[in-house]
Enzyme design. Structure first.
Site, PDB file in Angstrom:
ATOM      1  N   GLY A  95       0.834  -1.197   0.000  1.00 50.55           N
ATOM      2  CA  GLY A  95       0.000   0.000   0.000  1.00 50.55           C
ATOM      3  C   GLY A  95       0.873   1.253   0.000  1.00 50.55           C
ATOM      4  O   GLY A  95       1.406   1.632  -1.018  1.00 50.55           O
ATOM      5  N   SER A 169       6.362  -4.830  -2.038  1.00 51.57           N
ATOM      6  CA  SER A 169       6.138  -3.470  -2.487  1.00 51.57           C
ATOM      7  C   SER A 169       6.364  -2.501  -1.325  1.00 51.57           C
ATOM      8  O   SER A 169       7.464  -2.435  -0.788  1.00 51.57           O
ATOM      9  CB  SER A 169       4.740  -3.352  -3.078  1.00 51.57           C
ATOM     10  OG  SER A 169       4.676  -2.265  -3.946  1.00 51.57           O
ATOM     11  N   TRP A 170       5.351  -1.748  -0.891  1.00 52.80           N
ATOM     12  CA  TRP A 170       5.532  -0.929   0.308  1.00 52.80           C
ATOM     13  C   TRP A 170       5.961  -1.807   1.478  1.00 52.80           C
ATOM     14  O   TRP A 170       6.752  -1.388   2.326  1.00 52.80           O
ATOM     15  CB  TRP A 170       4.258  -0.181   0.673  1.00 52.80           C
ATOM     16  CG  TRP A 170       4.204   0.183   2.132  1.00 52.80           C
ATOM     17  CD1 TRP A 170       3.443  -0.393   3.108  1.00 52.80           C
ATOM     18  CD2 TRP A 170       5.009   1.167   2.806  1.00 52.80           C
ATOM     19  NE1 TRP A 170       3.699   0.168   4.340  1.00 52.80           N
ATOM     20  CE2 TRP A 170       4.659   1.130   4.178  1.00 52.80           C
ATOM     21  CE3 TRP A 170       5.988   2.061   2.385  1.00 52.80           C
ATOM     22  CZ2 TRP A 170       5.254   1.965   5.129  1.00 52.80           C
ATOM     23  CZ3 TRP A 170       6.582   2.899   3.329  1.00 52.80           C
ATOM     24  CH2 TRP A 170       6.209   2.840   4.678  1.00 52.80           C
ATOM     25  N   ASP A 334       7.527  -5.670 -14.002  1.00 51.96           N
ATOM     26  CA  ASP A 334       6.928  -4.895 -12.922  1.00 51.96           C
ATOM     27  C   ASP A 334       6.971  -3.422 -13.311  1.00 51.96           C
ATOM     28  O   ASP A 334       8.038  -2.808 -13.328  1.00 51.96           O
ATOM     29  CB  ASP A 334       7.697  -5.124 -11.613  1.00 51.96           C
ATOM     30  CG  ASP A 334       7.010  -4.510 -10.401  1.00 51.96           C
ATOM     31  OD1 ASP A 334       6.210  -3.577 -10.582  1.00 51.96           O
ATOM     32  OD2 ASP A 334       7.289  -4.958  -9.275  1.00 51.96           O
ATOM     33  N   HIS A 366       3.870  -6.968 -11.062  1.00 51.65           N
ATOM     34  CA  HIS A 366       4.103  -6.502  -9.699  1.00 51.65           C
ATOM     35  C   HIS A 366       3.382  -7.333  -8.641  1.00 51.65           C
ATOM     36  O   HIS A 366       3.904  -7.556  -7.554  1.00 51.65           O
ATOM     37  CB  HIS A 366       3.641  -5.047  -9.582  1.00 51.65           C
ATOM     38  CG  HIS A 366       3.840  -4.461  -8.223  1.00 51.65           C
ATOM     39  ND1 HIS A 366       5.090  -4.184  -7.708  1.00 51.65           N
ATOM     40  CD2 HIS A 366       2.952  -4.097  -7.260  1.00 51.65           C
ATOM     41  CE1 HIS A 366       4.968  -3.677  -6.496  1.00 51.65           C
ATOM     42  NE2 HIS A 366       3.690  -3.608  -6.197  1.00 51.65           N
TER      43      HIS A 366
END
Length: 392
Positions: A95, A169-170, A334, A366
């Site tokens: 996120g 990711s985050w 990605d 991704h």
């Protein structure tokens, strides 16, 4: 960063959560797809019949314990599953704001690992959720606070050291920040879709049209929404994130929902190798569920991740000094988090003598629902398991 909001799989699993279940009784409004680009063709029907890889997720599993971690202005949902006496691991969602799902538990061997998932501040089942209390969800919502939350949860659960910290990711950003702040409290890291919060990464994804090269329709729609709803485009076009923030925090619920649909629709459009248009339409038909993701992401982007520029690369030496082992899985295609971030990190870790294995996965984007990334991630957690067993 879609960072764990994963189209078909995540949407279906999100219906299992208490929040989504309560909303299921409400008639889903028709999705506003005016600002979502058309999906690329899928003549081979890979959406319904994805390529088979050697490894898949472990079977579905229910938690043996659930609870809330009280950190003052927030109460953070967590649950434990797998082996109660196993090696502790934690899944850090993306996120920011995406929240976890039951699927998050399935990257680990439940017979070996004690699996912990945590909904970060303002997200998922944590209280307050940004969709219910926007102002409250933003109170003390920073990277240092989230890092502190992870360590508070570790202490609350009586865990001396995380065997594996998995972040996508985050979540990869947060995993690195945690490992560098508390290097004696974790052994291994598994990172997917690396995001280092470099200015170039933020600009590429949200500000200067970097994604236009591979996804021109998606970028154009992302910008078009702002232009069509702007009263001063000459100013707003110089600060696209700021323009989205204005709409996402509007006092008008309809404006917030439309902004969330446009913002998240953009990321959904570029996150997977094969996009299911039907699921995209259904998902964006309930945009208020997406407000936590959209709001938190823009909040963090506007504040440079609440970190010093270059912090995560500058501090890799402490990871080497504490013997951290790092596995990275990154999709070749990605377009949310570019492979160069994973390469930079692997090079930096190698330069200071840290153990790091980088796997660039062909045919993967991704999302951690990409079959090739699932295969790589499950193999990595299994390898951490097997290496520990040999050492023991």
């Amino acid at each position: 960063m879609i960072f764990a909001t994963e189209l078909r799989t995540i949407f279906l699993l999100s219906l299992l959560t208490a929040r989504a279940a309560s909303m299921a009784a409400v008639t889903t409004p028709k999705a506003d797809l005016r600002y979502v680009s058309l999906a690329a063709s899928d003549a081979a029907n890979q959406v319904a019949n994805p390529v088979a890889y050697p490894r898949d997720l472990y079977p579905e599993i229910e938690p043996f314990e659930t609870g809330y971690l009280d950190v003052g202005n927030h109460k953070l949902y967590y649950d434990l599953s797998g082996n109660p006496n196993g090696v502790p691991c934690i899944f850090l969602h993306g996120g920011p704001g995406a929240g976890c799902s039951p699927r998050s538990r399935r990257f680990f061997d439940p017979a070996y690992y004690k699996i912990v998932i945590l909904d970060q501040r303002g997200s998922g089942k944590s209280i307050p959720n940004a969709a219910d209390d926007l102002d409250g969800s933003l109170v003390e919502n920073t990277t240092p606070a989230l890092v502190h939350d992870i360590d508070l949860l570790r202490a609350k659960l009586g865990i001396e050291r995380w065997g594996v910290v998995l972040g996508g990711s985050w979540g990869s950003t947060l995993a690195l920040a945690y490992a560098q702040a508390h290097p004696d409290r974790c052994s291994n890291l598994l990172l997917r879709g690396v995001f280092l919060f470099g200015p170039d990464e933020v600009e590429y994804l949200f500000c200067n049209g970097g994604t236009f090269g591979q996804n021109p329709g998606a970028w154009s729609k992302y910008v078009q929404y702002l232009e069509d709803t702007s009263s001063n485009w000459a100013v707003e076009k110089t600060n696209l994130l700021g323009a989205y923030w204005t709409r996402l925090t509007s006092s008008d619920a309809a404006v917030r929902s439309a902004a969330a649909a446009a913002f998240v629709g953009y990321e959904l459009s570029i996150s997977k190798t094969y996009t299911d248009p039907a699921v995209l339409e259904t998902y964006l038909g309930t945009p208020t569920i997406l407000i936590p993701f959209a709001v938190m992401e823009v909040h963090y982007m506007l504040h440079a991740g609440f970190m010093r520029r270059g912090q995560l690369l500058d501090n890799v030496k402490v990871m080497a000094e504490h013997g951290h082992k790092v596995a990275i899985a990154h999709g070749r295609a990605d377009y949310v988090c570019q492979p160069q971030a994973a390469y930079r990190l692997a090079q930096a870790l190698g330069a200071v003598g840290a153990q790091c294995e980088l796997e660039i996965v062909a045919g993967a984007g991704h999302s951690d629902s990409e079959p090739g990334l699932i295969d790589a991630m499950v193999r990595a957690t299994d390898k951490f398991r097997d290496v520990a067993a040999v050492i023991a």
